[in-house]
Design an enzyme around this catalytic site. Structure first.
Site, PDB file in Angstrom:
ATOM      1  N   ASN A 107      58.437  59.942 -47.885  1.00  0.00           N
ATOM      2  CA  ASN A 107      58.881  61.245 -48.098  1.00  0.00           C
ATOM      3  C   ASN A 107      60.126  62.258 -47.772  1.00  0.00           C
ATOM      4  OD1 ASN A 107      59.392  63.103 -50.757  1.00  0.00           O
ATOM      5  ND2 ASN A 107      58.590  64.553 -50.079  1.00  0.00           N
ATOM      6  N   HIS A 109      62.111  65.463 -47.576  1.00  0.00           N
ATOM      7  CA  HIS A 109      61.742  67.202 -48.286  1.00  0.00           C
ATOM      8  C   HIS A 109      63.139  67.786 -47.987  1.00  0.00           C
ATOM      9  CE1 HIS A 109      59.576  70.075 -50.079  1.00  0.00           C
ATOM     10  NE2 HIS A 109      59.640  71.306 -49.064  1.00  0.00           N
ATOM     11  N   THR A 141      50.901  62.302 -46.489  1.00  0.00           N
ATOM     12  CA  THR A 141      49.711  62.177 -46.744  1.00  0.00           C
ATOM     13  C   THR A 141      48.638  63.210 -47.633  1.00  0.00           C
ATOM     14  OG1 THR A 141      49.298  63.858 -45.796  1.00  0.00           O
ATOM     15  CG2 THR A 141      49.482  62.204 -43.667  1.00  0.00           C
ATOM     16  N   GLU A 174      70.875  64.399 -45.450  1.00  0.00           N
ATOM     17  CA  GLU A 174      69.646  63.290 -46.194  1.00  0.00           C
ATOM     18  C   GLU A 174      69.631  61.973 -46.414  1.00  0.00           C
ATOM     19  OE1 GLU A 174      68.141  64.900 -49.690  1.00  0.00           O
ATOM     20  OE2 GLU A 174      68.382  66.961 -49.229  1.00  0.00           O
TER      21      GLU A 174
HETATM   22  C1  GAR Z   1      66.538  65.627 -52.572  1.00  0.00           C
HETATM   23  O1  GAR Z   1      67.556  66.852 -52.688  1.00  0.00           O
HETATM   24  C2  GAR Z   1      65.100  65.479 -52.298  1.00  0.00           C
HETATM   25  O2  GAR Z   1      65.307  65.776 -51.150  1.00  0.00           O
HETATM   26  C3  GAR Z   1      64.530  66.311 -53.179  1.00  0.00           C
HETATM   27  O3  GAR Z   1      64.896  66.704 -54.532  1.00  0.00           O
HETATM   28  C4  GAR Z   1      66.936  65.808 -54.118  1.00  0.00           C
HETATM   29  C5  GAR Z   1      67.035  64.360 -55.282  1.00  0.00           C
HETATM   30  O4  GAR Z   1      67.999  63.901 -55.091  1.00  0.00           O
HETATM   31  N1  GAR Z   1      63.489  66.332 -53.656  1.00  0.00           N
HETATM   32  C6  GAR Z   1      62.172  66.839 -53.589  1.00  0.00           C
HETATM   33  O5  GAR Z   1      62.575  67.898 -53.940  1.00  0.00           O
HETATM   34  C7  GAR Z   1      60.696  67.016 -53.606  1.00  0.00           C
HETATM   35  N2  GAR Z   1      59.486  67.421 -53.182  1.00  0.00           N
HETATM   36  P1  GAR Z   1      68.427  62.434 -55.479  1.00  0.00           P
HETATM   37  O6  GAR Z   1      68.198  62.213 -56.762  1.00  0.00           O
HETATM   38  O7  GAR Z   1      69.728  62.476 -56.023  1.00  0.00           O
HETATM   39  O8  GAR Z   1      68.261  61.960 -54.215  1.00  0.00           O
END
Ligand code: GAR
Length: 189
Positions: A107, A109, A141, A174
């Site tokens: 994942n 985050h 996990t 990311e």
């Molecule tokens: C990203 O910033 C990711 O880290 C977050 O959602 C966004 C998705 O953007 N994830 C979470 O918050 C998980 N709890 P994307 O659809 O453009 O990849």
């Protein structure tokens, strides 16, 4: 060649960078993109990349997480994924789902875990007066946002930063660490 299933709920920008990384001598290829939202912008991007797409709409399950998760597993398993990469997949998974893909699920985050599990991570970092924020790739996990940390990237929180400005600074990080970490995860002995 390993196969990677990518789960999304939204715009799918992380999914795109993961998919685009899996070319050439990369040991894996994307096998399917699954969304719990039929209107997720990432679905069109996946189709444009030639990746099969599947929708399992969580609203059809009226809060029944076990049946929703069973439907997601039934949709993914024909693709026999070696890795399941959550990429902005905004559903809490049942222990049964996590056990089914034990050791195979990653994942991303948008916080420096273990800080700020859950939602509204950037606003919470600002509200706490933190000097920095960032993102984390971790193994999934049974503990929400709690699995072993594989990679992190950090940025300074500047005076005047908002949740949106922080998100705009962190999203490119990311896009850097998730593909790198996925590849290392697949290549590890
Ligand atoms: C990203 O910033 C990711 O880290 C977050 O959602 C966004 C998705 O953007 N994830 C979470 O918050 C998980 N709890 P994307 O659809 O453009 O990849």
């Amino acid at each position: 060649m390993k196969k990677v299933a990518i789960l999304i709920s939204g715009s799918g920008s992380n999914m795109v960078t993961l998919a685009q990384s899996m070319t050439g001598d990369h040991p894996a290829r994307p096998c399917v993109v699954l969304s719990n939202r039929p209107d997720a912008g990432g679905l069109d991007k996946a189709r444009a990349l030639g990746i099969p797409t599947v929708v399992v709409d969580h609203t059809d399950y009226k809060g029944d997480r076990a049946t929703f998760d069973a439907a997601v597993m039934a949709a993914l398993d024909p693709y026999a994924p070696d890795v399941v990469a959550l990429a902005g997949f905004m559903r809490i998974l049942t222990p049964e789902f996590i056990a089914h893909y034990a050791g195979k699920m990653l994942n991303i985050h948008p916080s420096l875990l273990p800080k700020y599990k859950g939602l509204h991570t950037h606003q919470r970092a600002i509200d706490a007066g933190d000097a920095e924020a960032g993102c984390t790739v971790h193994e999934v996990t049974a503990e929400l946002d709690g699995g072993p940390i594989l990679a992190q990237a950090r940025v300074a929180i500047d005076a005047g930063d908002t949740a949106d400005s922080l998100a705009a600074k962190i999203l490119p990080l990311e896009h850097q660490i998730y593909p790198e970490t996925l590849r290392a995860f697949i290549e590890k002995p």
